[in-house]
Design a protein around this motif. Structure first.
Motif, PDB file in Angstrom:
ATOM      1  N   LYS A 202      19.982  -8.811   3.095  1.00 54.33           N
ATOM      2  CA  LYS A 202      20.911  -7.830   3.647  1.00 54.33           C
ATOM      3  C   LYS A 202      22.144  -8.521   4.229  1.00 54.33           C
ATOM      4  N   ALA A 205      24.287  -9.428   1.375  1.00 55.20           N
ATOM      5  CA  ALA A 205      24.919  -8.224   0.827  1.00 55.20           C
ATOM      6  C   ALA A 205      26.156  -7.819   1.622  1.00 55.20           C
ATOM      7  N   ARG A 212      28.437  -4.685  -1.981  1.00 43.66           N
ATOM      8  CA  ARG A 212      28.709  -3.469  -1.198  1.00 43.66           C
ATOM      9  C   ARG A 212      29.094  -2.317  -2.114  1.00 43.66           C
ATOM     10  N   ARG A 215      26.076  -0.898  -3.828  1.00 44.25           N
ATOM     11  CA  ARG A 215      25.243  -0.121  -2.902  1.00 44.25           C
ATOM     12  C   ARG A 215      25.737   1.320  -2.745  1.00 44.25           C
ATOM     13  N   THR A 216      26.927   1.598  -3.236  1.00 46.38           N
ATOM     14  CA  THR A 216      27.410   2.982  -3.186  1.00 46.38           C
ATOM     15  C   THR A 216      26.707   3.846  -4.235  1.00 46.38           C
ATOM     16  N   VAL A 220      20.346   2.628  -4.703  1.00 47.94           N
ATOM     17  CA  VAL A 220      20.459   1.170  -4.803  1.00 47.94           C
ATOM     18  C   VAL A 220      20.607   0.588  -3.405  1.00 47.94           C
ATOM     19  N   ASP A 221      19.585  -0.172  -2.970  1.00 48.73           N
ATOM     20  CA  ASP A 221      19.648  -0.776  -1.638  1.00 48.73           C
ATOM     21  C   ASP A 221      20.200  -2.205  -1.736  1.00 48.73           C
ATOM     22  N   ALA A 222      20.225  -2.899  -0.613  1.00 49.37           N
ATOM     23  CA  ALA A 222      20.819  -4.239  -0.567  1.00 49.37           C
ATOM     24  C   ALA A 222      20.077  -5.229  -1.452  1.00 49.37           C
ATOM     25  N   ALA A 225      20.797  -4.328  -5.200  1.00 51.17           N
ATOM     26  CA  ALA A 225      22.190  -4.636  -5.544  1.00 51.17           C
ATOM     27  C   ALA A 225      22.411  -6.136  -5.658  1.00 51.17           C
TER      28      ALA A 225
END
Length: 239
Positions: A202, A205, A212, A215-216, A220-222, A225
Motif C-alpha cells: 500500500k 501504491a 493510483r 486503483r480507480t 482493484v485494490d492496492a 494494482a
C-alpha cells in the motif's frame, strides 16, 4: 567469421551458447560456465542475443545489454516449436537462436532491478498466503475430527485462532489442546506477516501515480494494482 545472432540456454552454473553468422552458418555451440559468461560476451561485437524468460533471464539481459548487445527475452512456450529433435541444452540453444530471428516473434520486456524488487513483495506474500491456506485447511480438518466446525471465511478462522492464543481452552484432552494452540499461534504469526506485506504494498501504491490510476477501477485494490503494474509484459515483433 563475425557472429550476428546467439541463442543462450540459461542454467544456474553452466550455459549453452549457440552462435550463427549473417549467412546462418553455425560459428559455435559450446558450454560456458558462469564465470565465463561476461568475459566471453565482452569480447564479441554487439549482436542479437535470445534467451528464454526465466528467473535469472532479466539479470543476464541487463548485464549483456550493458555490454552493447541487443538482448531479447522469449517465453519458453514460443521457443518450443523451433526444437527440431530430442531435448538437450545444445538443441535448446539452437532453437532459441532461431526463434529470436523470427519477424513475428513476441518478446518479454526486460525488468529493471527496481521492478524485480517490487515483485519480490508480491512473490513473498504469495508464498505466505499459500502457507496460510494450507495451515487453515489443516487446522479445520484437525478440529473437525473432534466435532468442532469453524465457519467458512478467513475472518472466522483467524478469530478462532486468536481466541485460542488468548487463552480459550477447548473441552479436549491436553495433547489436542496443545496441538491446536501451536497451530493457532503459527497461523496468527503468518497472518501478521502477510498483513505486513500488504501494508508495504500500500505504501508503494501511494508513491506510484500509475498504480493510483489503476486503483480507480472498481474492485482493484492496492495489492492488485501493484501486481498488474509490475507484472506487465511488453511483447513486440522484431523491428
Amino acid at each position: 567469421m563475425q557472429v550476428t545472432t546467439i541463442g543462450v540456454d540459461l542454467a544456474k552454473n553452466v550455459f549453452q551458447v549457440h552462435g550463427i553468422a549473417e549467412d546462418d552458418r553455425v560459428v559455435f555451440n559450446k558450454l560456458l560456465r558462469r564465470a565465463q559468461m561476461l568475459p566471453f560476451f565482452a569480447k564479441l561485437e554487439p549482436c542479437l542475443i535470445g534467451m528464454e524468460s526465466c528467473s535469472s533471464a532479466h539479470h543476464w539481459a541487463r548485464e549483456l545489454t550493458a555490454l552493447g548487445h541487443d538482448v531479447r527475452l522469449i517465453l519458453p512456450l514460443y521457443v518450443k516449436p523451433y526444437v527440431k529433435r530430442g531435448k538437450s541444452d545444445a538443441i535448446d540453444a539452437e532453437a532459441i537462436c532461431e526463434a529470436v530471428t523470427r519477424p513475428t516473434m513476441r518478446f518479454v520486456a526486460i525488468k529493471t532491478v527496481e521492478q524485480q524488487s517490487l515483485l519480490s513483495l508480491h512473490r513473498a506474500r504469495g508464498l505466505l498466503v499459500r502457507q496460510r491456506t494450507q495451515l487453515i485447511n489443516g487446522l479445520r480438518g484437525l478440529v473437525s475430527e473432534f466435532g468442532i466446525c469453524i465457519p467458512r471465511g478467513l475472518a472466522r478462522v483467524i478469530g478462532f485462532a486468536e481466541d485460542i492464543t488468548l487463552g480459550e481452552v477447548l473441552e479436549l484432552p491436553d495433547i489436542a489442546n496443545e496441538v491446536i494452540l501451536n497451530l493457532s499461534e503459527q497461523l496468527m504469526a503468518l497472518h501478521k506477516r502477510i498483513r505486513w506485506y500488504e501494508e508495504r504494498l500500500k505504501q508503494v501504491a501511494k508513491e506510484d501515480a500509475r498504480i493510483r490510476l489503476l486503483r480507480t477501477i472498481p474492485g482493484v485494490d492496492a495489492v492488485t494494482a501493484s501486481a498488474i503494474m509490475h507484472e506487465h509484459r511488453r511483447r513486440a515483433p522484431i523491428p
